[in-house]
Structure formats: C-alpha cells, structure tokens
Design a protein around this motif. Sequence first.
Motif, PDB file in Angstrom:
ATOM      1  N   TRP A 180      -0.846  -1.618  -6.750  1.00 57.32           N
ATOM      2  CA  TRP A 180      -1.637  -2.852  -6.757  1.00 57.32           C
ATOM      3  C   TRP A 180      -1.757  -3.356  -8.189  1.00 57.32           C
ATOM      4  CZ3 TRP A 180      -5.972  -3.373  -9.754  1.00 57.32           C
ATOM      5  CH2 TRP A 180      -6.695  -4.556  -9.611  1.00 57.32           C
ATOM      6  N   SER A 230      -4.483  -2.408   0.102  1.00 57.66           N
ATOM      7  CA  SER A 230      -3.522  -1.398  -0.359  1.00 57.66           C
ATOM      8  C   SER A 230      -3.945   0.021  -0.015  1.00 57.66           C
ATOM      9  CB  SER A 230      -3.322  -1.521  -1.875  1.00 57.66           C
ATOM     10  OG  SER A 230      -4.490  -1.108  -2.584  1.00 57.66           O
ATOM     11  N   ARG A 265      -7.460 -11.503   5.994  1.00 56.80           N
ATOM     12  CA  ARG A 265      -6.214 -10.836   5.613  1.00 56.80           C
ATOM     13  C   ARG A 265      -5.787  -9.827   6.667  1.00 56.80           C
ATOM     14  NH1 ARG A 265      -4.158 -10.015   0.624  1.00 56.80           N
ATOM     15  NH2 ARG A 265      -2.789  -8.616   1.779  1.00 56.80           N
ATOM     16  N   ASN A 291      -6.467  -7.722  -2.065  1.00 57.42           N
ATOM     17  CA  ASN A 291      -5.190  -6.999  -2.143  1.00 57.42           C
ATOM     18  C   ASN A 291      -5.422  -5.524  -2.453  1.00 57.42           C
ATOM     19  OD1 ASN A 291      -3.635  -9.263  -1.605  1.00 57.42           O
ATOM     20  ND2 ASN A 291      -3.353  -9.781  -3.770  1.00 57.42           N
ATOM     21  N   ASP A 305      -7.321 -10.970  -5.485  1.00 56.70           N
ATOM     22  CA  ASP A 305      -6.872  -9.705  -6.074  1.00 56.70           C
ATOM     23  C   ASP A 305      -7.697  -8.536  -5.540  1.00 56.70           C
ATOM     24  OD1 ASP A 305      -4.812 -10.771  -7.592  1.00 56.70           O
ATOM     25  OD2 ASP A 305      -6.069 -11.110  -9.348  1.00 56.70           O
TER      26      ASP A 305
END
Length: 303
Positions: free
Chosen positions: A286, A222, A19, A218, A215
């Motif tokens: 988030w 964040s 990512r 993420n 998830d």
Amino acid sequence: MNCLVLGGTGFIGKHLCKRLAEENHNVRILGRKKIEFDNIFYDNKFEFVQQDFLQIDDFSNLLDGIDIVFHLISTTIPSTSEIDCVFDISSNVISTLKLLKACVKMKIKKIVFISSGGTVYGIPVQLPIPEEHPTNPICSYGIQKLTIENYLYYYFMQYGLDYTILRLSNPYGTGQYINKNQGVIPIFIDKLMKNETLNIWGDGKIIRDYIYIDDAINGIISTINYTGKYKIFNIGSGEGMTLLEVVDSISEILGCKYNINYLDARKIDVPVNVLDVSRAEDNLLWKGRVTFEEAINSIKLLC
C-alpha cells in the motif's frame, strides 16, 4: 467475501462500504441510523442493521455468515473522551469484548480494527514514529484504543482469532461531518469559504500527519487478504504539517484570507505526530498517492 462493517454510516465507514461493494463483497452495516448512499447501486448492495453497538449483549446473530469484521466504531473522540473516562472505557472496551467473544463463537476469519496513530503513541521519542515505538497515550481516547489492541492480541493468543490493527493518522476528505467537531481540514475549509474566524488551540505549531480518505480506504482494503506476520500497521501520509501550514495551504488553494482566534493549548495534544508507514508499504503493498493540494482541490469542487 461477507463483510460486517461496524460504524458503516460514519465518515470512514461510508467510504469503506462503497469500496467493498465496488469490489463485489457482500456488506452488512451496523449503525444507529440508516442512511442513504449516493445512488441505487450502493443501496442495493448493502444489508443494514439499525442498532446501537452499546445495546448489543450478544453479537452472534449479527455475525452469522460473516467472514471478516471491520471495527470502526468509537463512542468518543479525543476531545470528548476526557469528559467522562469511565464512559469512554466502558462503552468502547466492554462492548468490543462482547464482540470478540462472539467472533470466537461464530468462527470469524479476521477482525480489522481501526486504532489511532495520533494518540496511542503519546509524546514521540523518535520521528517518524514506527509501530515498535513505546505506547504511552496521554488522553483517554488513546488508552481505550490501546486497551482494545491488547485484547485483540489476547484473543489471538488464546483463541486463534486473527486480526489486523491499523493505526490511522488524521483522515480527511469529502463527506466528513464538520458538525461533529472532528477533522480540522474540512472545518477549516468550511469556515474559510464562509469567511468565518478559525479557532486554533495553542499557537498553531503542533504537527500532525494527515491522510486523504481514498488513501486510508486503500490501506484498509489491503488488509483483507493479508496473511503475513505483522498485526499492526501505521497508515498515514508519513509527512507532518503544522496547523498554521494547513491553514496557509488551504487559504492559498481556495484563494481565501483568514483570521485566527487562538485558544488555550490542550493537555491532550502531543506536540508532534508523524507516522512511519514503511511497514504498510512493504507488507500490505500500500502507498498513499493523493497529495495535499490534490485532496483540497477535490474537496473544494464538491463544496
């Protein structure tokens, strides 16, 4: 941004590094073994440093030119931490203290530490569990995670080293290493697809919070630009499932029958753990988006 990922070759680390690369960050990876990623795009985005975290006395060279550090390394898991508590504490805490000392010296902007929402709280007195909940871990793994959390606060107060702690629930997803005996969901999927007996400690009624790896990543991403007042965040689904519910759901999705071998309950297992994730939702902007069924179907397609 120039990022150092400690433990970038592990389950969470590989997903995080991908990512970061996709978002055009420069990524330096520390790992004991160099690994290959899925395609040449990723390999060309990374700088590998093949070294053992425990063998590093001075992290200065590793931190040279780095803006943010993601600390994902743990030498133990909850079940193995009980085998040798001295090793658990010395290998994780002492090595991290050496890292923090070098972070101050090299003027690192932030360190993001992956803690354990499943172990640092201990037996809950309220559900779901908020970040202000008492921390009374009942396994060595939770104690060492909490100790590192406290040292991060110390280094922030004494030296201004910024940090964010993510108390992660139980992550699962593609690429998880089932041979390390960690992560019941991929282990259950593998055994069900092979028509093998499932081993469960206790009566299968303990409740856990499971979060799909996308998830979880993420949530980690964040934190990069977060500058608010909170330092600790729970990252989980906010929902609980018993082990038997997990087995039933996976069995139904895969269309497999199952047999269970019940083992003696373990003292390190709290009866229930479900995280309150509202602080992360409100402040990190988030939110977990992948349902359990969607996640299992995704894993199934890649098995």
